[in-house]
Design a protein around this motif. Structure first.
Motif, mmCIF file in Angstrom:
data_model
loop_
_atom_site.group_PDB
_atom_site.id
_atom_site.type_symbol
_atom_site.label_atom_id
_atom_site.label_comp_id
_atom_site.label_asym_id
_atom_site.label_seq_id
_atom_site.Cartn_x
_atom_site.Cartn_y
_atom_site.Cartn_z
ATOM 1 N N UNK A 45 0.765 -1.381 -0.334
ATOM 2 C CA UNK A 45 -0.010 -0.006 0.230
ATOM 3 C C UNK A 45 0.897 0.983 0.068
ATOM 4 N N UNK A 46 0.825 2.399 -0.009
ATOM 5 C CA UNK A 46 1.050 3.745 0.504
ATOM 6 C C UNK A 46 1.903 3.956 1.571
ATOM 7 N N UNK A 47 1.458 3.508 2.426
ATOM 8 C CA UNK A 47 2.678 3.408 3.832
ATOM 9 C C UNK A 47 3.395 2.948 3.438
ATOM 10 N N UNK A 48 3.925 1.328 3.269
ATOM 11 C CA UNK A 48 4.410 -0.195 2.178
ATOM 12 C C UNK A 48 5.565 0.879 1.853
ATOM 13 N N UNK A 49 5.060 0.967 0.575
ATOM 14 C CA UNK A 49 5.838 1.610 -0.381
ATOM 15 C C UNK A 49 6.574 3.049 0.038
ATOM 16 N N UNK A 50 5.983 3.671 0.985
ATOM 17 C CA UNK A 50 6.642 5.142 1.488
ATOM 18 C C UNK A 50 7.225 5.678 2.196
ATOM 19 N N UNK A 51 7.099 4.804 3.497
ATOM 20 C CA UNK A 51 7.495 4.528 4.674
ATOM 21 C C UNK A 51 8.846 4.551 4.861
ATOM 22 N N UNK A 52 8.992 4.686 6.000
ATOM 23 C CA UNK A 52 10.558 4.025 6.708
ATOM 24 C C UNK A 52 10.469 2.516 7.493
ATOM 25 N N UNK A 53 10.944 1.990 7.389
ATOM 26 C CA UNK A 53 10.999 0.274 7.912
ATOM 27 C C UNK A 53 11.273 0.791 9.653
ATOM 28 N N UNK A 54 10.571 -0.403 10.483
ATOM 29 C CA UNK A 54 10.551 -0.080 12.235
ATOM 30 C C UNK A 54 10.889 -1.276 12.132
ATOM 31 N N UNK A 55 11.968 -1.855 13.884
ATOM 32 C CA UNK A 55 12.331 -2.375 13.913
ATOM 33 C C UNK A 55 13.163 -3.605 12.651
ATOM 34 N N UNK A 63 10.915 2.458 1.407
ATOM 35 C CA UNK A 63 11.731 3.089 0.397
ATOM 36 C C UNK A 63 12.861 3.230 0.957
ATOM 37 N N UNK A 64 13.976 3.074 2.089
ATOM 38 C CA UNK A 64 15.044 3.470 1.395
ATOM 39 C C UNK A 64 15.470 2.720 1.066
ATOM 40 N N UNK A 65 14.551 1.441 0.534
ATOM 41 C CA UNK A 65 15.660 -0.236 0.162
ATOM 42 C C UNK A 65 15.618 0.071 -1.291
ATOM 43 N N UNK A 66 13.994 1.021 -2.084
ATOM 44 C CA UNK A 66 14.099 0.938 -3.123
ATOM 45 C C UNK A 66 14.603 1.943 -3.248
ATOM 46 N N UNK A 67 14.611 3.274 -2.674
ATOM 47 C CA UNK A 67 16.242 3.875 -2.848
ATOM 48 C C UNK A 67 17.342 3.161 -3.282
ATOM 49 N N UNK A 68 17.563 2.793 -2.595
ATOM 50 C CA UNK A 68 18.955 1.747 -2.609
ATOM 51 C C UNK A 68 19.203 1.075 -3.378
ATOM 52 N N UNK A 69 18.102 -0.034 -4.304
ATOM 53 C CA UNK A 69 18.228 -0.222 -5.488
ATOM 54 C C UNK A 69 18.701 0.247 -6.503
#
Length: 282
Positions: A45-55, A63-69
């Motif tokens: 969903x939108x939050x899953x794609x554009x939010x930062x990871x937790x724990x 989102x940080x992992x998408x940008x890293x890729x």
């Protein structure tokens, strides 16, 4: 006595075998992609794609992992494309059949068959430790560039060799130099095939986990420079699945990765087809 199969029957049998092989390949592809999307899309969903990871990625977004890729893949393609195309031009237009050419082709074929984990270990030893790049986007991108290089080189060379030699001969007859003929006539005509090789190399780079496992680190934040550590999507997926952090997020990450590869492939192929039609219309 051996019975001889009539040519028409033999042709029908082989056509059926080829059709069945093609259909089976498509079915397997659709089953794999469909299963991944079926398991992963409910999580996306939108939050899953554009939010930062937790724990450590157990929850939150990717989102940080998408940008890293994207960063790692761009570095790989920017490094591998000029090297691969340049080597292909040399092999196709300048080199004859000599020891150096045989050595280059042998090296390219060898690189293609090397397991990705070996590239990762080489990247760790050479880029991370020897060149002191550390776990970084640059080290991971250079490692992936080595993996994409033989694919781009082979596809570019085949595409250049398939160009009608009369194009180059006509250009040379009109007074153009060999280099002008190459970059104004030969390379543009071979661009669709070269682009296909770049797409294949990009697909291998963006979906690779083993090669970046030892080179980019496992940072949870968006890298701000090429010297920062990162965590591309395939590596994040590997960590989620192997460490049992969250299989739901693992399936969601897999679905996003599959969609990214499909979008890149479809868009690039569309542009290549338009360019090919434009060239044919001239």
């Amino acid at each position: 006595m051996h019975r001889i199969i009539p040519p028409k029957i033999a042709q029908k049998i082989m056509s059926s075998v080829f059709w069945a092989s093609g259909l089976l390949t498509i079915v397997i592809l659709l089953v794999i992609i469909g299963y991944v999307l079926l398991k992963g899309l409910p999580v996306v969903n939108f939050e899953f794609i554009f939010a930062d990871p937790i724990d450590s990625g157990r929850s939150g977004g990717i989102f940080p992992f998408i940008m890293s890729s994207i960063y790692v893949t761009l570095i790989a393609i920017l490094v591998a494309t000029p090297l691969g195309v340049g080597a292909a031009v040399y092999l196709s237009e300048y080199a004859g059949e000599n020891f150096l050419v045989k050595l280059i082709r042998f090296g390219s074929e060898t690189l293609t068959s090397i397991p990705s984990i070996v590239f990762g270990l080489f990247g760790l030893a050479f880029f991370v430790i020897y060149l002191q790049l550390g776990w970084s986007v640059l080290a991971g991108g250079l490692t992936l560039a080595l993996m994409a290089l033989p694919t781009i080189l082979s596809a570019s060379e085949v595409s250049l060799e398939s160009i009608n030699k009369s194009y180059a001969e006509g250009s040379l007859a009109l007074g153009a130099t060999k280099w002008q003929t190459i970059y104004k006539v030969v390379v543009p005509a071979a661009l669709p095939g070269i682009t296909t090789g770049v797409i294949l190399g990009m697909g291998r780079a963006i979906a690779e986990a083993a090669a970046v496992l030892y080179t980019v680190g496992a940072a949870l934040m968006i890298p701000t420079s090429i010297m920062d550590a990162a965590r591309p999507l395939p590596l994040h997926l590997y960590i989620l699945a192997t460490e049992g952090l969250s299989m739901d997020n693992a399936w969601g990450t897999a679905a996003v990765l599959v969609i990214m590869i499909l979008v890149i492939t479809v868009v690039t192929n569309t542009l290549v087809d338009r360019y090919r039609k434009k060239m044919m219309g001239r």
